[in-house]
Motif scaffolding. Structure first.
Motif, PDB file in Angstrom:
ATOM      1  N   HIS A 109      15.062  -9.559  37.380  1.00  0.00           N
ATOM      2  CA  HIS A 109      14.890  -8.499  38.382  1.00  0.00           C
ATOM      3  C   HIS A 109      16.136  -8.332  39.250  1.00  0.00           C
ATOM      4  N   PHE A 167      17.392  -5.500  36.936  1.00  0.00           N
ATOM      5  CA  PHE A 167      16.459  -4.384  36.746  1.00  0.00           C
ATOM      6  C   PHE A 167      15.223  -4.633  37.598  1.00  0.00           C
ATOM      7  N   ASP A 194      12.337  -3.471  37.794  1.00  0.00           N
ATOM      8  CA  ASP A 194      11.193  -2.798  37.184  1.00  0.00           C
ATOM      9  C   ASP A 194      10.785  -3.632  35.962  1.00  0.00           C
ATOM     10  N   HIS A 195       9.915  -3.069  35.127  1.00  0.00           N
ATOM     11  CA  HIS A 195       9.540  -3.747  33.887  1.00  0.00           C
ATOM     12  C   HIS A 195       9.819  -2.802  32.708  1.00  0.00           C
ATOM     13  N   SER A 196      11.018  -2.283  32.703  1.00  0.00           N
ATOM     14  CA  SER A 196      11.441  -1.341  31.672  1.00  0.00           C
ATOM     15  C   SER A 196      11.823  -2.069  30.388  1.00  0.00           C
ATOM     16  N   LYS A 197      12.164  -1.304  29.374  1.00  0.00           N
ATOM     17  CA  LYS A 197      12.627  -1.887  28.110  1.00  0.00           C
ATOM     18  C   LYS A 197      13.909  -2.680  28.328  1.00  0.00           C
ATOM     19  N   ASP A 198      14.777  -2.171  29.180  1.00  0.00           N
ATOM     20  CA  ASP A 198      16.029  -2.883  29.460  1.00  0.00           C
ATOM     21  C   ASP A 198      15.754  -4.211  30.157  1.00  0.00           C
ATOM     22  N   TYR A 209      13.022  -6.123  29.841  1.00  0.00           N
ATOM     23  CA  TYR A 209      12.497  -7.101  28.883  1.00  0.00           C
ATOM     24  C   TYR A 209      13.535  -7.491  27.837  1.00  0.00           C
TER      25      TYR A 209
END
Length: 223
Positions: free
Chosen positions: A185, A188, A190-194, A196
């Motif tokens: 985090h 990123f 968030d919990h976007s594809k990038d 993960y």
């Protein structure tokens, strides 16, 4: 009156028993799973074909099994034991707070909670600098506290990570996967594809470890 049909169902290398009962006033097929006996109990309307019944079983069995496994777990702290870093250990009330190879000793039941908090904090402080350097994040301060809805949180604008006290019961690899998740985090929020993709870059078996965490498999990854 139809006699029950008793047969078998193979799923992921496990053989389950299937008991099919035909009911006169049913309109839909009902699937229930009994985990202790590895048995699917199915109630179906008269004249329902086994082909149709098993087609539904193929759809519903994975979810029923997963739900049963999720709800079946050993409490992390029992009357005379506690899981510490994935290892089930007896504990005794004595005059010291100390971890021995085969048991732990604490001064009181109240001390147990604080002692576990200190053990987890020591582990986090030993792992965090290595993972921060590996992932190229900034340095964070850490706190350990009771959290019911999550295992970690990242307050990147204040430079603080919080971790749930409950993590002390899990294996090192599981705890490390939560650290990686929170440090990701930093890049990123968030919990976007990038997000993960970054998590899996530094924790390739994150999915299995996350599943073990949610299913309370304390010792997963200790092999």
């Amino acid at each position: 009156m139809h006699e029950p049909i008793i047969t078998n169902y193979l799923y992921e290398f496990t053989n389950y028993q299937v008991v099919i009962n035909f009911r006169p006033r049913m309109r839909n097929i009902n699937y229930r799973y009994d985990a202790p006996t590895l048995t699917f109990n199915i109630n179906a309307p008269y004249r329902t074909s086994q082909k149709e019944i098993f087609a539904g079983l193929e759809r519903f069995a994975p979810g029923l099994i997963e739900k049963a496994e999720k709800n079946k777990y050993t409490p992390a702290i029992g009357r005379n034991y506690v899981y510490i870093f994935g290892k089930k250990m007896p504990y005794l009330i004595t005059s010291v707070n100390h971890v021995f190879p085969d048991h732990i000793e604490v001064k009181s039941q109240i001390d147990l909670n604080e002692f576990l908090k200190s053990l987890l904090k020591d582990y986090l402080l030993s792992q965090l600098p290595r993972l921060e350097k590996l992932m190229g994040t900034k340095h964070y301060r850490i706190t350990v506290r009771d959290m019911n809805s999550r295992y970690g949180s990242n307050r990147r604008y204040t430079g603080a990570l919080s971790f749930a006290l409950q993590l002390v019961h899990y294996s090192g690899p599981i705890i490390d996967s939560v650290i990686v998740h929170e440090l990701a985090h930093d890049k990123f929020f968030d919990h976007s594809k990038d997000f993960y993709a970054l998590v899996y870059q530094y924790c390739p078996n994150y999915k299995a470890l996350s599943k073990a965490l949610s299913h309370h498999h304390y010792d997963y990854g200790n092999d």
